[in-house]
Structure formats: C-alpha cells, structure tokens
Design an enzyme around this catalytic site. Structure first.
Site, PDB file in Angstrom:
ATOM      1  CB  CYS A 143     -13.122   2.828  -0.603  1.00 57.31           C
ATOM      2  SG  CYS A 143     -13.446   1.190   0.068  1.00 57.31           S
ATOM      3  CD  GLN A 170     -18.956  -0.730   0.958  1.00 52.25           C
ATOM      4  OE1 GLN A 170     -19.462  -0.311   1.996  1.00 52.25           O
ATOM      5  NE2 GLN A 170     -17.724  -1.207   0.924  1.00 52.25           N
ATOM      6  NE  ARG A 229     -17.782  -6.494  -1.151  1.00 49.10           N
ATOM      7  CZ  ARG A 229     -16.911  -5.560  -0.751  1.00 49.10           C
ATOM      8  NH1 ARG A 229     -16.750  -4.451  -1.436  1.00 49.10           N
ATOM      9  NH2 ARG A 229     -16.207  -5.733   0.344  1.00 49.10           N
ATOM     10  CG  HIS A 236     -17.471   1.675  -2.847  1.00 49.01           C
ATOM     11  ND1 HIS A 236     -17.305   0.519  -3.576  1.00 49.01           N
ATOM     12  CD2 HIS A 236     -16.654   1.562  -1.771  1.00 49.01           C
ATOM     13  CE1 HIS A 236     -16.410  -0.258  -2.969  1.00 49.01           C
ATOM     14  NE2 HIS A 236     -15.994   0.355  -1.874  1.00 49.01           N
TER      15      HIS A 236
HETATM   16  N1  LIG Z   1      -9.855  -2.211  -2.509  1.00 47.66           N
HETATM   17  C1  LIG Z   1     -10.285  -1.026  -2.115  1.00 47.66           C
HETATM   18  O1  LIG Z   1     -11.213  -0.414  -2.716  1.00 47.66           O
HETATM   19  C2  LIG Z   1      -9.670  -0.333  -0.925  1.00 47.66           C
HETATM   20  C3  LIG Z   1     -10.034   0.967  -0.656  1.00 47.66           C
HETATM   21  C4  LIG Z   1      -9.459   1.626   0.435  1.00 47.66           C
HETATM   22  C5  LIG Z   1      -8.533   0.980   1.209  1.00 47.66           C
HETATM   23  N2  LIG Z   1      -8.196  -0.312   0.936  1.00 47.66           N
HETATM   24  C6  LIG Z   1      -7.165  -0.933   1.784  1.00 47.66           C
HETATM   25  O2  LIG Z   1      -5.978  -1.076   0.999  1.00 47.66           O
HETATM   26  C7  LIG Z   1      -5.260  -2.246   1.409  1.00 47.66           C
HETATM   27  C8  LIG Z   1      -5.014  -3.154   0.210  1.00 47.66           C
HETATM   28  O3  LIG Z   1      -6.256  -3.625  -0.283  1.00 47.66           O
HETATM   29  P1  LIG Z   1      -6.390  -4.434  -1.653  1.00 47.66           P
HETATM   30  O4  LIG Z   1      -7.823  -4.365  -1.972  1.00 47.66           O
HETATM   31  O5  LIG Z   1      -5.398  -3.965  -2.662  1.00 47.66           O
HETATM   32  O6  LIG Z   1      -5.963  -5.925  -1.185  1.00 47.66           O
HETATM   33  P2  LIG Z   1      -5.409  -7.158  -2.071  1.00 47.66           P
HETATM   34  O7  LIG Z   1      -5.888  -7.055  -3.485  1.00 47.66           O
HETATM   35  O8  LIG Z   1      -5.723  -8.375  -1.283  1.00 47.66           O
HETATM   36  O9  LIG Z   1      -3.810  -6.929  -2.083  1.00 47.66           O
HETATM   37  C9  LIG Z   1      -3.016  -7.156  -0.967  1.00 47.66           C
HETATM   38  C10 LIG Z   1      -1.554  -6.861  -1.308  1.00 47.66           C
HETATM   39  O10 LIG Z   1      -0.748  -6.962  -0.139  1.00 47.66           O
HETATM   40  C11 LIG Z   1       0.359  -7.825  -0.395  1.00 47.66           C
HETATM   41  N3  LIG Z   1       0.739  -8.498   0.869  1.00 47.66           N
HETATM   42  C12 LIG Z   1       0.010  -9.323   1.630  1.00 47.66           C
HETATM   43  N4  LIG Z   1       0.731  -9.668   2.726  1.00 47.66           N
HETATM   44  C13 LIG Z   1       1.932  -9.041   2.624  1.00 47.66           C
HETATM   45  C14 LIG Z   1       3.110  -9.013   3.408  1.00 47.66           C
HETATM   46  N5  LIG Z   1       3.220  -9.707   4.549  1.00 47.66           N
HETATM   47  N6  LIG Z   1       4.160  -8.268   2.967  1.00 47.66           N
HETATM   48  C15 LIG Z   1       4.097  -7.568   1.806  1.00 47.66           C
HETATM   49  N7  LIG Z   1       2.995  -7.566   1.013  1.00 47.66           N
HETATM   50  C16 LIG Z   1       1.948  -8.290   1.429  1.00 47.66           C
HETATM   51  C17 LIG Z   1      -0.109  -8.758  -1.481  1.00 47.66           C
HETATM   52  O11 LIG Z   1       1.057  -9.228  -2.151  1.00 47.66           O
HETATM   53  P3  LIG Z   1       1.081 -10.578  -3.074  1.00 47.66           P
HETATM   54  O12 LIG Z   1       0.120 -10.366  -4.185  1.00 47.66           O
HETATM   55  O13 LIG Z   1       2.498 -10.611  -3.536  1.00 47.66           O
HETATM   56  O14 LIG Z   1       0.745 -11.731  -2.183  1.00 47.66           O
HETATM   57  C18 LIG Z   1      -0.932  -7.770  -2.325  1.00 47.66           C
HETATM   58  O15 LIG Z   1      -0.054  -6.962  -3.088  1.00 47.66           O
HETATM   59  C19 LIG Z   1      -6.088  -2.900   2.527  1.00 47.66           C
HETATM   60  O16 LIG Z   1      -5.609  -2.450   3.777  1.00 47.66           O
HETATM   61  C20 LIG Z   1      -7.491  -2.347   2.266  1.00 47.66           C
HETATM   62  O17 LIG Z   1      -8.282  -2.342   3.430  1.00 47.66           O
HETATM   63  C21 LIG Z   1      -8.727  -0.982  -0.112  1.00 47.66           C
END
Ligand SMILES: NC(=O)c1ccc[n+]([C@@H]2O[C@H](COP(=O)([O-])OP(=O)(O)OC[C@H]3O[C@@H](n4cnc5c(N)ncnc54)[C@H](OP(=O)(O)O)[C@@H]3O)[C@@H](O)[C@H]2O)c1
Length: 344
Positions: A143, A170, A229, A236
């Site tokens: 991001c 961030q 953060r 951000h």
């Molecule tokens: N947040 C941001 O601003 C941002 C920006 C760019 C990129 N990203 C990237 O996007 C990705 C997701 O980030 P997030 O912020 O959304 O994280 P998050 O809120 O922690 O969400 C993680 C998700 O993954 C699921 N999950 C975890 N382990 C799994 C598995 N083994 N099989 C299937 N689903 C699984 C969780 O499901 P449950 O809820 O069912 O456990 C949840 O839906 C990461 O790689 C992060 O680096 C994030």
C-alpha cells in the site's frame, strides 16, 4: 467472469467485497477464509462502513482448496503473505488466473508487479509465463509503495530520479484486523513496521524499472524509507524528498502531476479514476481524513510541493487510501486491465 476471493473476511478482503458489489465484469461467487470457514458471509464481523452487500450475504465461506476454485475464471488473493506463499505458487503452476495483493510473488522475476497507471507494459512478463505453461499471475504492490510511486511516475519520466528519501505515516487498517493493540497506538506513534521499509525500497525500483529481454531491470536510484504507524483508521501519508538528475521546477512538477493519466483512463476501465493524482495548493493538505476518499479512494492527493535543498530536489506530501488504491481497488483495476488486454 466468475471470481473467487481468498482471505475475503479480512480488512482488505472486505474492501474487495464492497468494491465487487455490482461490478460490471466480475461476479464474486467464492470467498475463502480460515477461522470463518462455514459461516455465511453475512455473519462475519464486518468492519467497514455500511452493510455487507446483499448479494454476497449467503455465500458460505470456504477453505482455500483447488476444489472450491473449480468453477471460477479468476482468483483474487487477500491472504496474509505467509499463507499465500505455497497456495499462490500452486495456483500459478496449475494455470489458474491470479491477481494477488500479498507480497508472496511480488519479487518473483516471472511475475509482474503492477500499478496499472505506472507500468502496464510489465504485463508482457506474462508471455514468459505462457511459454512455461504457468499463470497468468500478476501482483500489485504494498500500500505505501503504491501511494508513493503513483506521483513518482510522471516526475521520474520528466526528470529521472536519482535518490529518494521518504517517511510514511501509516494507518491502522494497513495492519489488517484486529491489527495493532489499542493500548499500543492510542496517544502514540510507533516508529517501526516489520518488513515495510524493505518493501518500499525494493518494490519502487521494480515498478519504475524497464522490461528488457523478458525480465525487469530494476531502476537504479537510491531509496531510503522510514515507516511509522499512526492512530489514523484509513489513509497512508508519505512525506517525500526526491532528488533528480535534471533540474526541477515545482510549478511545472505540479502541472505534470495534475495532468497525469495513463492506460486505465484511455481504456475507460470501470474502476479507473478520471485523474489518478489530484494536486492541492493549501498549505495544510493533503490530510488522511479529508483526502483518502478522492474519486472513491482510487486517486492519491499530493500537496506541499516545494523546492528542496538544491535545484534538483523536490519535496511533497502524498495521501492515498491504503485498502482501496493501496490494495483491493488497485487489484480490481489490474484485473480489468488484464481483461481489456485479453490476458484473462
Ligand atoms: N491492509 C492493507 O492496507 C493492505 C494493503 C496492501 C496489501 N495488503 C496485504 O493484503 C493481505 C491481507 O491483509 P489484511 O490487512 O486484509 O489482513 P487481515 O485483516 O489479517 O485478513 C486476513 C484474511 O486472511 C484469511 N486467512 C488467514 N489464513 C488463511 C488461510 N490459511 N486460508 C484462507 N484464508 C486465510 C483470514 O480469514 P479468517 O478471518 O476467516 O480467519 C482473513 O480473511 C496481506 O497479504 C497484506 O500484506 C494489505
């Protein structure tokens, strides 16, 4: 096209669900998760504004498996990187079309890392995937890197970047849900985000690099980053000090930024903003609260454009929505670009 969303219950996953609601080309039919497997999507802990879109409420969250992806034409991934590593590789090897937000494949020489307005030509790497019988797989950057690199693109084209010093401020949603404990972040800022500075340094150079002989030659400028953060929910901010090979005039730079548009705008892709970069002249803008939602969160907002220490350097501040332009919205835009180019 029928699409699946891996990790669809997290902070980024929910943003995908919201943005795929009513999408003219993509129909979301499969959502995977981990702890929420077996729940109706309408029962998950929805943390965004508004309600869970009606059409997705009855989708039952499934686990990541090839079986659950049998009927779809495209897979979006919002998995945590650790979980993404093996599964995304397997999808790529089996020729299941993938657009991922996770960092797992971003630095793979075979996989394009794309901001649709910055380096759409890098999609040509997919030719090599085809030759090897894998993919198509493409990724979008972290991001912070996205928010930073959008305004760098027209400036790099005009003046050639030599050195970049940045500090990011961030938002909490960048750490996913539930993210940083409230006890740590209320009344505080935290001057370290694991892995973030390395991502900004490496991904910026891949994005602004050039494809040569079927691989990306990374751009050669130096990058230094400090990532912090702050207690902001979404959006951000990055303070940028850029030094160029050529002399820079701040007024001319502001015009280049304001007038920048690229392939998604020419192709009129459904999620493309009319102007990917907005410029504000007030001395106290951009601010996350007021500027993160520019063009539905798909545009970044630049302000405080001014001269640096010498005639080759420029200072500015940019704000962008980390889960829209920095994640889900950008991945959807990338898939639209791939569809428009008949890659998927
Ligand atoms: N947040 C941001 O601003 C941002 C920006 C760019 C990129 N990203 C990237 O996007 C990705 C997701 O980030 P997030 O912020 O959304 O994280 P998050 O809120 O922690 O969400 C993680 C998700 O993954 C699921 N999950 C975890 N382990 C799994 C598995 N083994 N099989 C299937 N689903 C699984 C969780 O499901 P449950 O809820 O069912 O456990 C949840 O839906 C990461 O790689 C992060 O680096 C994030």
């Amino acid at each position: 096209m029928k699409v699946a969303l891996l990790g669809g219950t997290g902070a980024v996953g929910q943003r995908f669900v919201k943005m795929l609601s009513g999408h003219p080309w993509f129909e979301l039919t499969v959502i995977t998760g981990k702890t929420s497997v077996g729940k109706r999507y309408g029962e998950v802990n929805w943390v965004l504004e508004g309600e869970v879109p009606e059409e997705f409420r009855d989708i039952v969250v499934s686990e990541n498996s090839l079986e659950s992806l049998k009927e779809v034409d495209l897979v979006f991934s919002a998995l945590p990187s650790k979980e993404a590593r093996e599964f995304e590789r397997e999808l790529m090897n089996r020729g299941i079309p993938l657009v991922s937000n996770a960092s797992a494949l971003r630095m793979d020489p075979l996989v394009p890392l794309i901001i649709p307005e910055v380096n759409p030509d890098h999609l040509s790497l997919i030719e090599r995937q085809k030759e090897l019988g894998v993919g198509p797989a493409a990724t979008d950057p972290n991001c912070t890197t996205t928010v930073l690199t959008l305004p760098l693109k027209p400036l790099h084209d005009a003046y050639t970047l030599k050195r970049l010093d940045v500090a990011s401020y961030q938002a909490l949603s960048g750490a996913g849900y539930p993210g940083v404990p409230s006890y740590d972040i209320v009344d505080n800022v935290i001057p370290f985000i694991s892995g973030e500075e390395e991502k900004v340094q490496n991904e910026t150079k891949k994005l602004l690099g050039e494809v040569d002989g079927g691989e990306v030659k990374f751009a050669s400028f130096d990058v230094q980053a400090t990532c912090v953060r702050v207690p902001v929910l979404d959006g951000h901010m990055v303070a940028v000090h850029a030094e160029f090979e050529e002399e820079v005039d701040p007024e001319e730079a502001a015009k280049l930024l304001e007038n920048f548009s690229s392939e998604p705008q020419r192709l009129e892709l459904p999620t493309a903003p009319a102007r990917p970069i907005h410029v504000r002249g007030e001395e106290n803008r951009p601010q996350p609260r007021y500027d993160r939602d520019a063009e539905g969160g798909m545009s970044v907002v630049v302000g405080r454009i001014r001269k640096g220490a010498n005639r080759h350097s420029l200072l500015f501040v940019v704000v962008g929505h980390n889960t829209v332009r920095g994640a889900a919205g950008q991945a959807i835009l990338l898939a639209e670009l791939m569809r428009a180019k008949n890659i998927i």
